[in-house]
Design an enzyme around this catalytic site. Structure first.
Site, short mmCIF file in Angstrom:
data_model
loop_
_atom_site.label_atom_id
_atom_site.label_comp_id
_atom_site.label_asym_id
_atom_site.label_seq_id
_atom_site.Cartn_x
_atom_site.Cartn_y
_atom_site.Cartn_z
N TYR A 112 0.75 -1.20 0.06
CA TYR A 112 0.00 0.01 -0.13
C TYR A 112 0.91 1.34 -0.04
O TYR A 112 0.32 2.37 -0.17
CB TYR A 112 -0.92 0.04 1.33
CG TYR A 112 -1.99 -1.07 1.43
CD1 TYR A 112 -2.21 -2.06 0.35
CD2 TYR A 112 -2.69 -1.03 2.67
CE1 TYR A 112 -3.18 -2.92 0.39
CE2 TYR A 112 -3.71 -2.21 2.62
CZ TYR A 112 -3.78 -3.05 1.54
OH TYR A 112 -4.71 -3.95 1.76
N HIS A 160 0.38 -11.35 2.30
CA HIS A 160 -0.69 -10.69 1.75
C HIS A 160 -1.41 -11.59 0.71
O HIS A 160 -2.50 -11.44 0.18
CB HIS A 160 0.11 -9.61 0.72
CG HIS A 160 -0.95 -8.46 0.56
ND1 HIS A 160 -0.21 -7.13 0.37
CD2 HIS A 160 -2.00 -8.60 0.32
CE1 HIS A 160 -1.57 -6.33 -0.05
NE2 HIS A 160 -2.47 -7.16 -0.10
#
Length: 276
Positions: free
Chosen positions: A48, A106
């Protein structure tokens, strides 16, 4: 409303705050606003590229560190065990925190086949005190069973794509059987949010709330922890204000029935998607 896991009484809020794609000073302001609104779980990730902003927001909010849970995620390019361990240390350094509350993988990146190594790195990081709790993201039942069988350690959470068009009924059941908490990314469905669908509109009218509140409450009543993101303070407050709402079983079922075979927002099939 909270849900307590069986392990160490680690308590997760009913609703968390998604931080993607909040960046820069505007991102810091949005996250500070979320914390002051009442959110106590911040979901971030290396990819991110906003871990610094998350750490800055915690400090600028002046909310005690032990009242805020911070999650981040190891990216695919760091699945090798030593790289995964370094990824966690780097994340803590970028956020200027002495520990991470929840560390996740992730994506499993199965073609690379190193997610078990990444999981072992998370286990060791937890034992060393760098990470309080550990989990995964976008794992299928097969991926979950493999890491549990090979290490004897069950994830706290599995964060998956989950919204009314993709309700993940089978995965939610798998999680319940394994004692894993379901977290939902894109819980409202982003641009394709089903705000105008009959079951959502009817429930919103019946309970005098917004369609978004109906959908978030649908998650909560399915024992799913949604992670909505908004940079708008009024929307942040609205998204969090769902704990006094009770949908009927019929309303929950009708919203779940909106699911589609092709309901994913993009081609994010965990068996084929590869994250760098």
């Amino acid at each position: 409303m909270t849900s307590t896991t069986e392990r160490d009484l680690f308590t997760l809020p009913a609703v968390g705050f998604g931080t993607y794609p909040l960046k820069g000073e505007v991102g810091v302001e949005a996250i500070v606003s979320a914390l002051k609104t009442g959110y106590r779980y911040l979901d971030s990730a290396v990819n991110y590229e906003n871990e610094e902003e998350v750490g800055d927001a915690i400090r600028k909010s002046h909310i005690p560190r032990d009242e805020v849970m911070v999650a981040t995620k190891i990216p695919g390019r760091f699945h090798a065990k030593d790289l995964a361990a370094q990824s966690l240390r780097d994340s803590a350094s970028r956020m200027k925190l002495d520990h991470i509350d929840v560390g996740l993988i992730h994506w499993p990146n199965p073609s690379v086949d190193l997610y078990v190594e990444a999981w072992q790195a998370l286990i060791e990081a937890q034992q060393a005190g760098l990470v309080k709790e550990i989990g995964v993201s976008n794992f299928t039942a097969q991926h979950l069973h493999r890491i549990i069988d090979e290490t004897g350690v069950t994830p706290l959470v599995n964060q998956i794509e989950l919204h009314p068009y993709f309700p993940q009924v089978e995965m939610v059941q798998v999680h319940e059987e394994l004692g894993i908490r379901t977290q939902a990314w894109s819980p409202l469905g982003k641009a394709s949010a089903p705000y105008s669908e009959g079951p959502v509109v009817e429930a919103a009218r019946a309970h005098d709330v917004t369609p978004a509140q109906v959908i978030l409450r649908w998650h909560v009543q399915r024992n799913v922890m949604p992670l909505p993101k908004s940079a708008t303070p009024s929307r942040q407050k609205e998204n969090l204000d769902v704990l006094g709402l009770d949908l009927t079983d019929a309303e929950v079922a009708a919203i779940t029935a909106l699911g589609k075979p092709d309901g994913r927002l993009f081609g994010g099939d965990p068996d084929t998607h590869e994250e760098q």
